[in-house]
Design an enzyme around this catalytic site. Structure first.
Site, short mmCIF file in Angstrom:
data_model
loop_
_atom_site.label_atom_id
_atom_site.label_comp_id
_atom_site.label_asym_id
_atom_site.label_seq_id
_atom_site.Cartn_x
_atom_site.Cartn_y
_atom_site.Cartn_z
N LYS A 17 7.13 65.18 3.60
CA LYS A 17 6.98 63.95 2.84
C LYS A 17 7.43 62.72 3.63
CE LYS A 17 6.60 65.34 -1.93
NZ LYS A 17 7.12 65.24 -3.30
N ARG A 76 8.31 74.01 -2.98
CA ARG A 76 6.87 73.77 -2.83
C ARG A 76 6.62 73.35 -1.38
NH1 ARG A 76 3.31 69.42 -3.25
NH2 ARG A 76 1.27 69.94 -4.17
#
Length: 286
Positions: free
Chosen positions: A221, A255
């Site tokens: 991210k 995840r």
């Protein structure tokens, strides 16, 4: 105990959720699993590498071309049915904020609805209750789906995360979602700047202390990229470092894009914490 689909996971059992994007413009793989065969090959490899959950998404999280509910369903529903047929024991999650898509994928065999946008459609929790599937309750800072935060501020980011996620979880229970099928997610990058996501990681123990299983979606991210000043394809090491910290602080579900690497990190942290023995213990004993 966390119960999703046919699987039961103990409190200290780390769980890997593998990302499979059914989008042509995903930020990380640029549509590598948009077509069925590469996507099914990705599922097979992820399961072989240790993923217990497959998270299927039909809409890119960031800004981009508009994707209608009908198109999102077209990208995901048939694929969910095929994954269910080929992998009857895997937990199938679908990343969606739309109740109508949630209903369609549950009909096709999904076990978990991953609501990454913080309950923007309150009917999605009702769908989870009606189909007896799990629900991820995420903090997204109140932003609209597929928008980026702009100069967002919090008096106390973790206090807001707890207020929102615990509220969503309790509402889900009141609607009839099984308590042992609900997870809470701090929502790294969603409605947050990099410092907010770093603080959410540093204080993750406050979420795990709530008693709800915590899911973290850290993989490659922007907060990792900005912290290290690295482009998308060079964020794996930063992601794994953040994974290790999150594991030490008690997160349960991860995840991820890199399943095998994540599994090694989680097994190492679990061994240090005393939750699993070494795979081999010969040193000093021969």
């Amino acid at each position: 105990m966390l119960r999703l689909g046919k699987r039961e996971f103990e409190a200290h059992e780390p769980v890997i959720m593998a990302i499979v994007n059914r989008t042509p413009d995903s930020f990380y793989d640029q549509g590598a699993t948009f077509r069925d065969e590469p996507a099914l090959a990705r599922v097979e490899q992820a399961v072989a590498d240790g993923a217990a959950i497959i998270d299927i998404g039909g809409v890119k999280a960031g800004p981009g071309e508009e994707v209608s509910a009908e198109e999102e369903a077209r990208r995901t529903v048939g694929f969910v049915a095929e994954v269910r047929r080929r992998f009857p024991d895997v937990v199938i999650s679908v990343d969606t904020w739309r109740a109508e898509v949630g209903e369609a994928v549950c009909e096709a065999g999904a076990d978990l609805l991953n609501d990454a946008w913080g309950g923007v459609d309150p009917r999605l929790a009702e769908v989870a209750a009606r189909y007896d599937v799990g629900l991820v309750c995420t903090h997204a800072g109140g932003v609209e789906p597929r928008t980026r935060p702009h100069r967002v501020t919090y008096d106390d980011v973790m206090a807001d995360i707890l207020r929102v996620t615990l509220g969503l979880a309790e509402r889900a229970v009141e609607l009839g979602v099984r308590r042992d099928a609900i997870l809470i997610d701090p929502g790294h990058d969603f409605g947050k700047n990099t410092r907010h996501s770093l603080e959410a990681t540093r204080r993750l123990g406050e979420m795990t202390d709530s008693g709800w299983p915590v899911l973290v979606s850290l993989s490659n991210k922007d907060f990792v990229g900005e912290t290290l000043d690295k482009p998308v394809k060079e964020r794996v090491l930063g992601t794994l470092a953040t994974t290790a910290v999150s594991a030490w602080l008690g997160a349960q579900v991860y995840r991820v894009h890199e399943v095998a690497e994540t599994r090694q990190v989680l097994e190492m942290v679990a061994a240090i914490a005393g939750h699993r023995p070494p795979a081999v213990a010969r040193r000093g004993l021969a």
